[in-house]
Design an enzyme around this catalytic site. Structure first.
Site, PDB file in Angstrom:
ATOM      1  N   LYS A 177     -17.896  13.667  -1.030  1.00 66.68           N
ATOM      2  CA  LYS A 177     -16.512  13.909  -1.432  1.00 66.68           C
ATOM      3  C   LYS A 177     -15.905  12.593  -1.873  1.00 66.68           C
ATOM      4  CE  LYS A 177     -13.884  13.411   2.886  1.00 66.68           C
ATOM      5  NZ  LYS A 177     -14.737  12.487   3.589  1.00 66.68           N
ATOM      6  N   ASN A 181     -12.144  -5.365   2.728  1.00 64.49           N
ATOM      7  CA  ASN A 181     -12.198  -6.222   1.540  1.00 64.49           C
ATOM      8  C   ASN A 181     -10.820  -6.576   0.981  1.00 64.49           C
ATOM      9  OD1 ASN A 181     -12.226  -3.514   1.109  1.00 64.49           O
ATOM     10  ND2 ASN A 181     -14.151  -3.515  -0.018  1.00 64.49           N
ATOM     11  N   ARG A 236      -5.357   3.717  -8.437  1.00 61.92           N
ATOM     12  CA  ARG A 236      -6.804   3.525  -8.343  1.00 61.92           C
ATOM     13  C   ARG A 236      -7.169   2.057  -8.186  1.00 61.92           C
ATOM     14  NH1 ARG A 236      -7.862   8.142  -6.469  1.00 61.92           N
ATOM     15  NH2 ARG A 236      -8.218   9.837  -7.913  1.00 61.92           N
ATOM     16  N   THR A 295      -0.494   4.718   1.247  1.00 62.71           N
ATOM     17  CA  THR A 295      -0.843   5.631   2.328  1.00 62.71           C
ATOM     18  C   THR A 295      -0.577   5.016   3.698  1.00 62.71           C
ATOM     19  OG1 THR A 295      -2.560   6.397   0.866  1.00 62.71           O
ATOM     20  CG2 THR A 295      -2.641   7.177   3.135  1.00 62.71           C
ATOM     21  N   ASP A 347       0.857  -1.185   0.000  1.00 57.42           N
ATOM     22  CA  ASP A 347       0.000   0.000   0.000  1.00 57.42           C
ATOM     23  C   ASP A 347       0.884   1.222   0.000  1.00 57.42           C
ATOM     24  OD1 ASP A 347      -2.479  -1.048   0.164  1.00 57.42           O
ATOM     25  OD2 ASP A 347      -2.611  -0.970   2.335  1.00 57.42           O
ATOM     26  N   ARG A 385      -2.712  14.458  -3.200  1.00 57.23           N
ATOM     27  CA  ARG A 385      -3.920  13.642  -3.356  1.00 57.23           C
ATOM     28  C   ARG A 385      -5.085  14.602  -3.533  1.00 57.23           C
ATOM     29  NH1 ARG A 385      -6.307   9.096   0.684  1.00 57.23           N
ATOM     30  NH2 ARG A 385      -5.005   7.864  -0.661  1.00 57.23           N
ATOM     31  N   ASP A 413      -5.128  -3.193   4.348  1.00 57.94           N
ATOM     32  CA  ASP A 413      -5.672  -2.680   5.607  1.00 57.94           C
ATOM     33  C   ASP A 413      -7.194  -2.721   5.660  1.00 57.94           C
ATOM     34  OD1 ASP A 413      -6.083  -0.769   3.708  1.00 57.94           O
ATOM     35  OD2 ASP A 413      -4.778   0.737   4.614  1.00 57.94           O
ATOM     36  N   GLU A 421      -9.479  12.786   6.171  1.00 56.69           N
ATOM     37  CA  GLU A 421     -10.553  13.592   6.742  1.00 56.69           C
ATOM     38  C   GLU A 421     -10.020  14.557   7.789  1.00 56.69           C
ATOM     39  OE1 GLU A 421     -13.793  11.011   7.789  1.00 56.69           O
ATOM     40  OE2 GLU A 421     -14.184  10.735   5.662  1.00 56.69           O
ATOM     41  N   LYS A 470      -5.906  -6.156  -6.672  1.00 53.05           N
ATOM     42  CA  LYS A 470      -4.832  -6.771  -5.896  1.00 53.05           C
ATOM     43  C   LYS A 470      -4.801  -8.278  -6.147  1.00 53.05           C
ATOM     44  CE  LYS A 470      -4.397  -3.555  -2.066  1.00 53.05           C
ATOM     45  NZ  LYS A 470      -4.326  -3.384  -0.622  1.00 53.05           N
TER      46      LYS A 470
HETATM   47  N1  LIG Z   1     -12.576   9.515   3.556  1.00 51.78           N
HETATM   48  C1  LIG Z   1     -12.644   9.673   2.248  1.00 51.78           C
HETATM   49  N2  LIG Z   1     -13.707  10.251   1.682  1.00 51.78           N
HETATM   50  C2  LIG Z   1     -13.799  10.410   0.360  1.00 51.78           C
HETATM   51  N3  LIG Z   1     -12.866  10.021  -0.495  1.00 51.78           N
HETATM   52  C3  LIG Z   1     -11.764   9.447  -0.018  1.00 51.78           C
HETATM   53  C4  LIG Z   1     -11.596   9.236   1.381  1.00 51.78           C
HETATM   54  N4  LIG Z   1     -10.408   8.631   1.563  1.00 51.78           N
HETATM   55  C5  LIG Z   1      -9.879   8.462   0.359  1.00 51.78           C
HETATM   56  N5  LIG Z   1     -10.667   8.948  -0.617  1.00 51.78           N
HETATM   57  C6  LIG Z   1     -10.456   8.948  -2.063  1.00 51.78           C
HETATM   58  O1  LIG Z   1     -10.349   7.596  -2.508  1.00 51.78           O
HETATM   59  C7  LIG Z   1      -9.066   7.362  -3.071  1.00 51.78           C
HETATM   60  C8  LIG Z   1      -8.585   5.981  -2.702  1.00 51.78           C
HETATM   61  O2  LIG Z   1      -8.514   5.812  -1.331  1.00 51.78           O
HETATM   62  P1  LIG Z   1      -8.159   4.416  -0.709  1.00 51.78           P
HETATM   63  O3  LIG Z   1      -8.480   4.507   0.739  1.00 51.78           O
HETATM   64  O4  LIG Z   1      -8.735   3.327  -1.533  1.00 51.78           O
HETATM   65  O5  LIG Z   1      -6.614   4.375  -0.886  1.00 51.78           O
HETATM   66  P2  LIG Z   1      -5.634   4.441   0.315  1.00 51.78           P
HETATM   67  O6  LIG Z   1      -5.851   3.232   1.155  1.00 51.78           O
HETATM   68  O7  LIG Z   1      -5.747   5.746   0.981  1.00 51.78           O
HETATM   69  O8  LIG Z   1      -4.277   4.354  -0.425  1.00 51.78           O
HETATM   70  P3  LIG Z   1      -3.370   3.082  -0.364  1.00 51.78           P
HETATM   71  O9  LIG Z   1      -4.140   2.021  -1.074  1.00 51.78           O
HETATM   72  O10 LIG Z   1      -2.145   3.505  -1.054  1.00 51.78           O
HETATM   73  O11 LIG Z   1      -3.149   2.810   1.088  1.00 51.78           O
HETATM   74  C9  LIG Z   1      -8.199   8.492  -2.574  1.00 51.78           C
HETATM   75  O12 LIG Z   1      -7.209   8.803  -3.475  1.00 51.78           O
HETATM   76  C10 LIG Z   1      -9.173   9.624  -2.422  1.00 51.78           C
HETATM   77  O13 LIG Z   1      -9.342  10.277  -3.660  1.00 51.78           O
HETATM   78  K   LIG Z   2      -5.627   0.571   1.016  1.00 57.26           K
END
Ligand SMILES: Nc1ncnc2c1ncn2[C@@H]1O[C@H](COP(=O)(O)OP(=O)(O)OP(=O)(O)O)[C@@H](O)[C@H]1O
Ligand SMILES: [K+]
Length: 811
Positions: free
Chosen positions: A574, A754, A726, A430, A428, A607, A751, A518, A732
């Site tokens: 959002k 799913n 994305r 983040t 991952d 981001r 993490d 957030e 995965k």
């Molecule tokens: N709390 C949220 N509310 C709305 N959109 C979000 C939120 N968190 C993330 N996103 C959007 O969804 C996208 C993907 O987030 P996701 O959580 O799937 O990845 P991540 O777990 O943060 O990253 P990684 O997979 O590298 O750990 C982000 O790039 C952002 O645009």
């Molecule tokens: K993730």
């Protein structure tokens, strides 16, 4: 029973009864909560609904339940679903706001015991001793010993006896210690839960320490820690397959009260049962049963009492199976792959020994006198490496310990050996490769004005730093005068579940809880006095429903209503730009303009989140509870873009270099935008001049393009992407399969809820200890206690060392 905690009709009734702003004392909010935002309006409206119904009504409904002053926990566990939330809380003598005091907890724990299932799985000393005796090597040695004594060679016999005893003693103590380490590691990895105690402080405690009457918060991905009567819930569903066999998630509704005590477990929609998992939503509940008194405990008890296998096979086939199992485990053929391999090795040696003995005897033409016999036995015994068992146990124990010291908890022993052989790491981004502490740096408003944050000091402190709009400092007072600013800040503050907390007392360290994304938005809003609480109290809005962030659709929505005369209802959304653009109500030209802005921000490593809102009609209320319908509607008004910066961890670049030097390929599988991910990947060296193939066309891909390709196309791809943007959990899995088809051996991190299939499918599944969901930890082979990529690298190093040591032991 709708999808949410409230259905629209109920909402209206409530409004009619005019009770919506009654006394705050009964409101089930958790102000000052540290870990999760309060489920404010959910809790409050629910409470008020119950209150307004009046005590008489539910007493009428439930003549069976007498109110006693001495609450009996067993009693409550049986009938909690037929009582209102308030009643359960009253009977268990607790308080939804404040929780139990430490003193209460101690008393209750004395009465009800710890909240854990009594397992028969704990390992006793004699079992460990038995394990030393029952393996191929010891058996082979024992045979050699018997032969020696049989031929009257007491010296040789004595030596072998000594070796056996030594082996058993050393092995026993090593194993015993390893067992204890594993037990303590297990305790460390035991599920935690969030509970309200001591006058309303939110604590994170071990599930084991829960007592009946505790107030527990649940969120998506949690494993329910005890049997709970829910008293407020938003969009909650749990997976109860374990208990009921029903594989579809069960939608919960804290508001409902059931009429029949005997109602089937699966129908008790106001309860959440221990060991089931939360698949979506949030809730608060009160513990009604713990440990062996829970429903899962009762099943465990049944299984323990029965002891006989409940299958239909005949006695004979059962006996045969058991004997086979016994022989296999006696020969050491059951265990981790390495242990099994070693046991086969021992058997092979035994065969070799016999062969040698036969050869010795044949040279003397089977004229076996004492001399020849002893010689033959000596040759046979000589090929057996007595120290093998000891070496194996010692290295395994040391390996586990070393990994724990390096912030890696090994959940499955087999992973210890597997991690040494890893060739690819899929990580991952983040929080693992980056620090996960986001900062809102920039925003673009619908009019094209640029908002920037300057002079900020710490990621959580909204009091330091300024917000500029096109280089002019933005004053808090002027936000409410400009429509686009007001909508922008309302969206980021209200579509938000995080908490930003001022420093306690005279210190100046701000803290925050919730998702980093957030938190960053909330801090930005608070910089101009537009925090969630501030907006809510100013506008009198309250939450109607919430669709929490889902990484497979990458967006989150909330619906609020204002209780003014004409009752305005707003939804705020959002999410990732790709997820939101199709929902926005605008011309294509404008969309292209937005995409262009997103690209610019993303290539700076930011981001980018897209924001939108919409005013709803009373008629839309019917559909707000169903996410599928909300999505179809869309028609959002664009409210702006925000760019968040998440700096890479300092250790990441070094750790990645080490991997590459050791021939391990690092892939980044992220939910983020392609450009953002690529920028960060270059910064930390996943892509770079030294990395073979990083200029190839396939080095960087979006999951959408990747998923479109057939398996054959993936198999000829060279190289497989280093960066997959994305990404969703299914991507995965495809990446895993593609790697496996190439004969690669890989670590996969995850993490989310799913991510479990990917974690299970990987050769070594790694979950995040700090920010990972319980479900992912349960599915993983290893858990990182610090969520840090560098820890994976030290685990690989440790795994390889372990391999080498065993190899040396064999050599
Ligand atoms: N709390 C949220 N509310 C709305 N959109 C979000 C939120 N968190 C993330 N996103 C959007 O969804 C996208 C993907 O987030 P996701 O959580 O799937 O990845 P991540 O777990 O943060 O990253 P990684 O997979 O590298 O750990 C982000 O790039 C952002 O645009
Ligand atoms: K993730």
């Amino acid at each position: 029973m709708g999808d949410t905690y409230i259905n629209p009709h109920e909402t209206r009734n409530q409004a009619d009864s005019g009770n919506t702003s009654a006394d705050g004392s009964a409101i089930a909010t958790l102000d000052g909560s540290v870990d999760e935002p309060p489920i404010r309006s959910a809790g409050s409206s629910h409470y008020l609904t119950e209150k307004s119904r009046g005590e008489t009504r539910y007493i009428e409904k439930l003549p069976i339940t007498e109110i006693t002053n001495d609450p009996d926990q067993d009693d409550i566990a049986i009938c909690a679903h037929t009582l209102t939330g308030i009643e359960v809380i009253r009977r268990l003598q607790t308080n939804a706001d404040k929780g139990l005091s430490e003193h209460d907890c101690v008393l209750r724990r004395e009465k009800h015991g710890h909240n854990k299932l009594e397992s028969s799985g704990s390992v006793t000393w004699y079992k460990i001793l038995l394990r030393q005796v029952s393996n191929s090597l010891t058996l082979v040695l024992a045979i050699a010993m018997a032969l020696s004594y049989g031929t009257g060679d007491f010296i040789e016999g004595g030596v072998i006896t000594a070796v056996i005893v030594l082996n058993i003693v050393v092995g026993f103590f090593q194993d015993y210690r390893a067992e204890q380490t594993i037990q303590s590691l297990r305790a460390m990895a035991a599920p935690a839960c969030r509970v309200v105690r001591e006058n309303g402080t939110m604590l994170s405690i071990k599930a084991e320490d829960l007592v009946p009457g505790d107030i527990v918060q649940l969120a998506t991905g949690d494993i329910v820690p005890a049997d709970l009567r829910l008293f407020s819930s938003i969009n909650l569903a749990t997976d109860e397959a374990l208990l009921t066999g029903e594989s579809k998630p069960c939608t919960k509704d804290a508001l409902s009260t059931l009429n029949h005590i005997e109602c089937a477990l699966g129908d008790r929609i106001n309860m959440a049962y221990s060991s089931t998992t939360v698949t979506r939503g949030r809730a608060q509940g009160i513990v009604t049963a713990t440990g062996m008194n829970t429903e899962i405990g009762k099943i465990a008890q049944l299984l323990r009492d029965k002891k006989v296998y409940e299958d239909s096979s005949t006695f004979v086939s059962r006996a045969v199976r058991r004997v086979l199992h016994g022989i296999k485990s006696a020969l050491g053929l059951i265990g981790t792959p390495l242990q099994v391999k070693l046991s086969y090795f021992a058997l092979l040696l035994f065969a070799l020994a016999i062969l040698l003995a036969v050869i010795v005897f044949s040279t003397s033409l089977w004229d076996i006198d004492g001399e020849t016999l002893i010689y033959g036995i000596c040759v046979a015994v000589a090929v057996i490496p007595e120290s093998l068992i000891a070496v194996l146990t010692i290295t395994m124990a040391i390996g586990s310990k070393a990994m724990a010291a390096g912030n890696v908890i090994v959940r499955k022993q087999a992973a210890l050996e597997a991690v040494g052989g890893v060739t690819n790491v899929c990580s991952d981004k983040t929080g693992t490769l980056t620090q996960g502490k986001m900062l809102a740096r920039k925003a673009v408003l619908p009019s094209g004005k640029l908002l920037t944050v300057v002079n900020e000091l710490s990621p959580f402190d909204p009091t330091r730093g300024d917000v500029l709009v096109d280089d002019v400092r933005l004053e808090s007072a002027s936000v409410n005068e400009v429509d686009e600013l007001r909508h922008f800040f309302s969206t980021i503050a209200l579509c938000n579940m995080s908490n930003v907390l001022p420093p306690p007392g005279d210190q100046d360290l701000w803290s925050a809880t919730g998702e980093p994304t957030e938190i960053a938005l909330h801090v930005l809003a608070r910089r101009v006095d537009q925090g969630k609480d501030e907006i809510l109290s100013r506008s009198g809005m309250s939450l109607l429903t919430e669709h929490s962030f889902d990484s497979s659709i990458k967006r989150m929505s909330v619906v609020y209503s204002r209780v003014d005369p004409d009752r305005t209802i707003f939804s705020f959304t959002k999410g990732a730009t790709e997820a939101l653009l199709p929902l926005l109500d605008m011309a294509d030209g404008q969309r292209r303009e937005i995409l262009h802005q997103v690209d610019t921000m993303a290539s700076e490593g930011l981001r980018v989140l897209c924001l939108g809102y919409r005013q709803l009609d009373e008629a839309d209320l019917e559909s707000i509870t169903d996410r599928a319908v909300i999505e179809a509607e869309g028609c959002l008004t664009f409210a702006g873009l925000v760019g968040l910066y998440d700096p890479p961890r300092l250790e990441s670049a070094g750790a990645i270099k080490q991997c590459q030097a050791a021939g391990v390929v690092v892939h980044m599988l992220t939910g983020d935008h392609l450009k953002t991910a690529t920028t960060i990947a270059k910064e930390i060296g996943i892509l770079g001049p030294d990395v073979y193939g990083s200029n190839a066309q396939t080095a960087v891909m979006t999951a959408m393009d990747f998923d479109k390709l057939t398996d054959d196309a993936l198999d000829v791809m060279d190289p497989l992407p280093f960066v997959l943007a994305r990404c969703s959990p299914t991507t995965k899995l495809r990446m895993l399969e593609a790697l496996h088809r190439r004969g690669r051996y890989c670590v996969m991190t995850g993490d989310g809820v799913n991510d479990s299939p990917a974690l299970k499918g990987a050769d070594v599944g790694v979950a995040m200890g700090l920010n990972g969901s319980d479900v992912s930890k349960e599915a993983a082979d290893m858990v990182l206690t610090d969520d840090n990529f560098a820890s994976i690298v030290s685990a690989i190093r440790e795994g390889r060392r372990l391999f080498d040591n065993i190899q040396k032991g064999l050599g």
